[in-house]
Design a protein around this motif. Structure first.
Motif: not given
Ligand code: NAD
Ligand code: AKB
Length: 308
Positions: A170, A115, A113, A282, A166-167, A239, A216, A291, A293, A220, A15
């Motif tokens: 990735i 998770t 970050p 999310d 919370r990724y 997320l 991602a 947010w 995507h 962020t 990342i």
């Protein structure tokens, strides 16, 4: 207000290298200091920093007039199980140093970050809500839950503007990750590109939340840019983008490489994957700071096939 000057820890990682590039496009190369314990001779604005060296961290933050820290350095879920005490030390003590320096020097903002590894078997697996029981089975998960609790503590006690997501797993083409449980979803593209059969360390039907790196990174930066009054949660925001199994990913890649073959040979990472959740809710991140995507499975695979 002071000019934004950013320090990124773990900047050479999966990342870190993508995020550092994006931050530099926005703020300028010499406003974003990359740091890591791996050498990076090609980076024009790079300093060696072991995050366990709090004295050096404070020195760099002072010397470079840093106003924000993106703290990416960590040991991930699978690698962490080989040395739990080292993982706890790196993942927790490095973060406490950042929070303490933020308090002492009055940094504007810090990013942590988190998770999907914070979840465990007591967490609902489908549409996992924001606020749930978190009892992870890995030391990585334990360290990240504790990190999230520290975020909340430093915010409510000292007013530190700490922001966190919370990724999911990735997926990026810029590097081949190591040490994670979701790494298969990147490795598989490299095997397909080389015309090799892929030996997958997770079972065919293991569903996990995943996200393309572009999403991602955009999320962020969006979170860090959001007005402070929009940030309602100081622990990690859930997320999400997509959830898929190795079998579904393989089928989509086969549309691009019809002769590509896969064999499933689950190892110890299978148990880790099964302890996480499958699909994340999310809606709080979407509601609080907008947010959204862009990449679903099909779009992500097309990008990866083009760029790997
Ligand atoms: P990575 O393993 O690719 O990179 C981590 C970097 O940290 C490496 O470059 C490593 O050299 C550095 N590092 C390790 N120990 C260090 C130390 N003592 N001092 C300084 N640097 C050190 O990890 P990543 O995938 O880029 O993840 C970045 C962050 O995002 C981590 O905190 C991770 O927990 C989190 N995260 C990642 C994912 C993912 O799928 N990649 C998902 C969820 C959360
Ligand atoms: C890992 O698999 O450990 C990471 C993560 C989901 O945190 N990719």
């Amino acid at each position: 207000m002071s000019e934004t000057r950013i320090l990124v820890t773990g900047a050479n990682g999966q990342i870190g290298n993508v995020l550092t590039n994006e931050l530099r496009k926005k703020f300028g190369t010499y406003h974003v200091l990359a740091t890591d314990i791996q050498k990076n001779a090609n980076d024009p604005h790079y300093e060696f920093l072991d995050i366990l060296n709090a004295v050096r961290m404070r020195e760099l933050i002072g010397d470079f007039g840093i106003t924000q820290v993106y703290h990416l350095a960590a040991i991930l879920s699978a690698g962490g199980e080989y040395n739990p005490m080292k993982t706890w030390n790196v993942n927790l003590n490095g973060w406490i140093s950042v929070l303490e320096i933020a308090r002492e020097l009055g940094l504007d903002k810090v990013f942590f970050p988190s998770t999907i590894a914070v979840f465990g078997k007591t967490t609902p697996r489908e549409l996992t809500p924001q606020h749930v029981p978190m009892q992870p089975d890995t030391i990585y998960g334990v360290s990240k839950v504790t990190g999230e609790l520290l975020n909340h503590y430093y915010f409510q006690k000292y007013g530190i503007d700490v922001r966190s997501v919370r990724y999911p797993g990735i997926i990026s083409y810029q590097s081949v990750p190591a040490g994670g449980t979701t790494d298969y979803a990147v490795e598989i593209f490299h095997a397909a590109k080389k015309g090799e059969k892929y030996e997958c360390f997770l079972a065919e039907n293991t569903r996990l939340p995943m996200m393309y790196a572009d999403d991602a990174i955009a999320g962020t930066i969006q979170l860090m840019d959001a007005p402070v009054e929009n940030i309602k949660c100081r622990m990690g925001y859930n997320l999400a983008a997509m959830s898929f199994t190795p079998g579904e990913l393989y089928a989509e890649i086969k549309n691009h490489y019809p002769d590509f073959e896969i064999e499933y040979k689950p190892d110890f990472r299978q148990k880790i994957a099964e302890s996480w959740t499958e699909v994340i809710d999310d809606s709080e991140a979407r509601k609080d700071w907008g947010w959204n995507h862009r990449f679903d499975l099909k779009a992500m695979v097309a990008e990866m096939v083009e760029n790997v």
